[in-house]
Motif scaffolding. Structure first.
Motif, PDB file in Angstrom:
ATOM      1  N   ASN A 122       0.802  -1.221   0.000  1.00  0.00           N
ATOM      2  CA  ASN A 122       0.000   0.000   0.000  1.00  0.00           C
ATOM      3  C   ASN A 122       0.837   1.275   0.000  1.00  0.00           C
ATOM      4  O   ASN A 122       0.291   2.369   0.055  1.00  0.00           O
ATOM      5  N   LEU A 123       2.154   1.134  -0.048  1.00  0.00           N
ATOM      6  CA  LEU A 123       3.027   2.294  -0.093  1.00  0.00           C
ATOM      7  C   LEU A 123       4.154   2.001  -1.058  1.00  0.00           C
ATOM      8  O   LEU A 123       4.674   0.891  -1.114  1.00  0.00           O
ATOM      9  N   GLU A 124       4.509   3.022  -1.817  1.00  0.00           N
ATOM     10  CA  GLU A 124       5.630   2.904  -2.745  1.00  0.00           C
ATOM     11  C   GLU A 124       6.520   4.128  -2.567  1.00  0.00           C
ATOM     12  O   GLU A 124       6.036   5.259  -2.617  1.00  0.00           O
ATOM     13  N   TRP A 125       7.799   3.879  -2.324  1.00  0.00           N
ATOM     14  CA  TRP A 125       8.739   4.990  -2.195  1.00  0.00           C
ATOM     15  C   TRP A 125       8.973   5.578  -3.576  1.00  0.00           C
ATOM     16  O   TRP A 125       9.158   4.863  -4.547  1.00  0.00           O
ATOM     17  N   LEU A 126       8.986   6.912  -3.650  1.00  0.00           N
ATOM     18  CA  LEU A 126       9.171   7.597  -4.928  1.00  0.00           C
ATOM     19  C   LEU A 126      10.607   8.066  -5.136  1.00  0.00           C
ATOM     20  O   LEU A 126      10.950   8.544  -6.215  1.00  0.00           O
ATOM     21  N   ASP A 127      11.444   7.914  -4.101  1.00  0.00           N
ATOM     22  CA  ASP A 127      12.852   8.281  -4.237  1.00  0.00           C
ATOM     23  C   ASP A 127      13.714   7.340  -3.394  1.00  0.00           C
ATOM     24  O   ASP A 127      13.228   6.658  -2.500  1.00  0.00           O
ATOM     25  N   LYS A 128      15.001   7.326  -3.718  1.00  0.00           N
ATOM     26  CA  LYS A 128      15.926   6.414  -3.034  1.00  0.00           C
ATOM     27  C   LYS A 128      16.137   6.778  -1.563  1.00  0.00           C
ATOM     28  O   LYS A 128      16.423   5.913  -0.751  1.00  0.00           O
ATOM     29  N   ASN A 129      15.994   8.053  -1.227  1.00  0.00           N
ATOM     30  CA  ASN A 129      16.225   8.498   0.153  1.00  0.00           C
ATOM     31  C   ASN A 129      15.018   8.286   1.060  1.00  0.00           C
ATOM     32  O   ASN A 129      15.064   8.625   2.242  1.00  0.00           O
ATOM     33  N   LYS A 130      13.948   7.775   0.491  1.00  0.00           N
ATOM     34  CA  LYS A 130      12.719   7.503   1.244  1.00  0.00           C
ATOM     35  C   LYS A 130      12.182   8.763   1.929  1.00  0.00           C
ATOM     36  O   LYS A 130      11.834   8.750   3.103  1.00  0.00           O
ATOM     37  N   THR A 131      12.137   9.853   1.168  1.00  0.00           N
ATOM     38  CA  THR A 131      11.564  11.088   1.690  1.00  0.00           C
ATOM     39  C   THR A 131      10.221  11.397   1.041  1.00  0.00           C
ATOM     40  O   THR A 131       9.486  12.252   1.522  1.00  0.00           O
ATOM     41  N   SER A 132       9.920  10.693  -0.046  1.00  0.00           N
ATOM     42  CA  SER A 132       8.686  10.932  -0.778  1.00  0.00           C
ATOM     43  C   SER A 132       8.039   9.582  -1.091  1.00  0.00           C
ATOM     44  O   SER A 132       8.733   8.644  -1.494  1.00  0.00           O
ATOM     45  N   PHE A 133       6.728   9.486  -0.890  1.00  0.00           N
ATOM     46  CA  PHE A 133       6.067   8.207  -1.094  1.00  0.00           C
ATOM     47  C   PHE A 133       4.645   8.384  -1.580  1.00  0.00           C
ATOM     48  O   PHE A 133       4.063   9.454  -1.457  1.00  0.00           O
ATOM     49  N   LEU A 134       4.127   7.310  -2.118  1.00  0.00           N
ATOM     50  CA  LEU A 134       2.746   7.236  -2.578  1.00  0.00           C
ATOM     51  C   LEU A 134       2.035   6.220  -1.698  1.00  0.00           C
ATOM     52  O   LEU A 134       2.481   5.075  -1.588  1.00  0.00           O
ATOM     53  N   ILE A 135       0.953   6.642  -1.048  1.00  0.00           N
ATOM     54  CA  ILE A 135       0.137   5.714  -0.270  1.00  0.00           C
ATOM     55  C   ILE A 135      -1.085   5.381  -1.094  1.00  0.00           C
ATOM     56  O   ILE A 135      -1.757   6.274  -1.610  1.00  0.00           O
ATOM     57  N   MET A 136      -1.346   4.097  -1.252  1.00  0.00           N
ATOM     58  CA  MET A 136      -2.456   3.633  -2.080  1.00  0.00           C
ATOM     59  C   MET A 136      -3.549   3.031  -1.207  1.00  0.00           C
ATOM     60  O   MET A 136      -3.276   2.164  -0.379  1.00  0.00           O
ATOM     61  N   TRP A 137      -4.754   3.505  -1.420  1.00  0.00           N
ATOM     62  CA  TRP A 137      -5.908   2.961  -0.702  1.00  0.00           C
ATOM     63  C   TRP A 137      -6.041   1.479  -1.016  1.00  0.00           C
ATOM     64  O   TRP A 137      -6.257   0.646  -0.151  1.00  0.00           O
ATOM     65  N   ARG A 138      -5.933   1.173  -2.307  1.00  0.00           N
ATOM     66  CA  ARG A 138      -5.947  -0.214  -2.772  1.00  0.00           C
ATOM     67  C   ARG A 138      -4.735  -0.418  -3.668  1.00  0.00           C
ATOM     68  O   ARG A 138      -4.344   0.483  -4.400  1.00  0.00           O
ATOM     69  N   ARG A 139      -4.202  -1.630  -3.640  1.00  0.00           N
ATOM     70  CA  ARG A 139      -3.104  -1.971  -4.531  1.00  0.00           C
ATOM     71  C   ARG A 139      -3.638  -2.052  -5.967  1.00  0.00           C
ATOM     72  O   ARG A 139      -4.827  -2.302  -6.187  1.00  0.00           O
ATOM     73  N   PRO A 140      -2.773  -1.871  -6.966  1.00  0.00           N
ATOM     74  CA  PRO A 140      -3.225  -1.956  -8.363  1.00  0.00           C
ATOM     75  C   PRO A 140      -3.962  -3.261  -8.669  1.00  0.00           C
ATOM     76  O   PRO A 140      -4.968  -3.262  -9.388  1.00  0.00           O
ATOM     77  N   GLU A 141      -3.491  -4.358  -8.098  1.00  0.00           N
ATOM     78  CA  GLU A 141      -4.144  -5.656  -8.334  1.00  0.00           C
ATOM     79  C   GLU A 141      -5.578  -5.664  -7.812  1.00  0.00           C
ATOM     80  O   GLU A 141      -6.464  -6.277  -8.406  1.00  0.00           O
ATOM     81  N   GLU A 142      -5.805  -4.980  -6.691  1.00  0.00           N
ATOM     82  CA  GLU A 142      -7.157  -4.918  -6.128  1.00  0.00           C
ATOM     83  C   GLU A 142      -8.072  -4.076  -7.016  1.00  0.00           C
ATOM     84  O   GLU A 142      -9.233  -4.435  -7.237  1.00  0.00           O
ATOM     85  N   TRP A 143      -7.543  -2.941  -7.532  1.00  0.00           N
ATOM     86  CA  TRP A 143      -8.337  -2.134  -8.459  1.00  0.00           C
ATOM     87  C   TRP A 143      -8.642  -2.945  -9.715  1.00  0.00           C
ATOM     88  O   TRP A 143      -9.763  -2.914 -10.227  1.00  0.00           O
ATOM     89  N   GLY A 144      -7.643  -3.671 -10.197  1.00  0.00           N
ATOM     90  CA  GLY A 144      -7.847  -4.493 -11.384  1.00  0.00           C
ATOM     91  C   GLY A 144      -8.943  -5.532 -11.171  1.00  0.00           C
ATOM     92  O   GLY A 144      -9.784  -5.753 -12.051  1.00  0.00           O
ATOM     93  N   LYS A 145      -8.950  -6.126 -10.007  1.00  0.00           N
ATOM     94  CA  LYS A 145      -9.982  -7.117  -9.689  1.00  0.00           C
ATOM     95  C   LYS A 145     -11.378  -6.482  -9.709  1.00  0.00           C
ATOM     96  O   LYS A 145     -12.326  -7.057 -10.256  1.00  0.00           O
ATOM     97  N   LEU A 146     -11.510  -5.290  -9.136  1.00  0.00           N
ATOM     98  CA  LEU A 146     -12.807  -4.596  -9.141  1.00  0.00           C
ATOM     99  C   LEU A 146     -13.249  -4.262 -10.567  1.00  0.00           C
ATOM    100  O   LEU A 146     -14.425  -4.433 -10.919  1.00  0.00           O
ATOM    101  N   ILE A 147     -12.308  -3.798 -11.375  1.00  0.00           N
ATOM    102  CA  ILE A 147     -12.636  -3.464 -12.764  1.00  0.00           C
ATOM    103  C   ILE A 147     -13.068  -4.722 -13.516  1.00  0.00           C
ATOM    104  O   ILE A 147     -14.078  -4.722 -14.227  1.00  0.00           O
TER     105      ILE A 147
END
Length: 127
Positions: free
Chosen positions: A37-62
């Protein structure tokens, strides 16, 4: 009225007494990452993306929506999926294009969909 709260970055770097120390916050973020549910956007781990649902879960709903409506072997633009009238009542309606593409890529890996290029952008065909 309540005074505005300090920016999140300032609160994370300079917690007040009684707030979580930075190390504890890092543990929480790492757990979110381990769960997908989280993906680091940089190597220093100062910026991240928090996902309500993982891409696989969205894909399943679609894909459940595709099956429920008998839409296998149909082609949709990304706009139709995320913003079209037919998906208005679906949880994935309004999903941003980046996450929608990641969800469709997950379906593509499962051979349930193929992302295609259309004259006016990208689309997807469901199987």
């Amino acid at each position: 009225p309540l005074p505005p709260s300090p920016p999140v970055r300032e609160r994370l770097l300079n917690p007040r007494p009684g707030q979580l120390p930075l190390e504890s916050i890092q543990v929480v973020l790492e757990e979110l990452r381990k769960n997908g549910n989280l993906e680091w956007l940089d190597k220093n781990k100062t910026s991240f993306l928090i996902m309500w649902r993982r891409p696989e879960e969205w894909g399943k709903l679609i894909y459940q929506w595709v099956l429920k409506n008998g839409l296998t072997n149909s082609v949709f633009t990304l706009y139709e999926l995320a913003s079209g009238d037919d998906t208005e009542k679906e949880e994935f309606h309004g999903l941003d294009e980046t996450m929608l593409l990641r969800a469709l890529q997950a379906l593509q890996q499962e051979h349930k969909a193929e992302i295609i290029t259309l004259d006016d952008g990208r689309g997807v065909k469901f199987f």
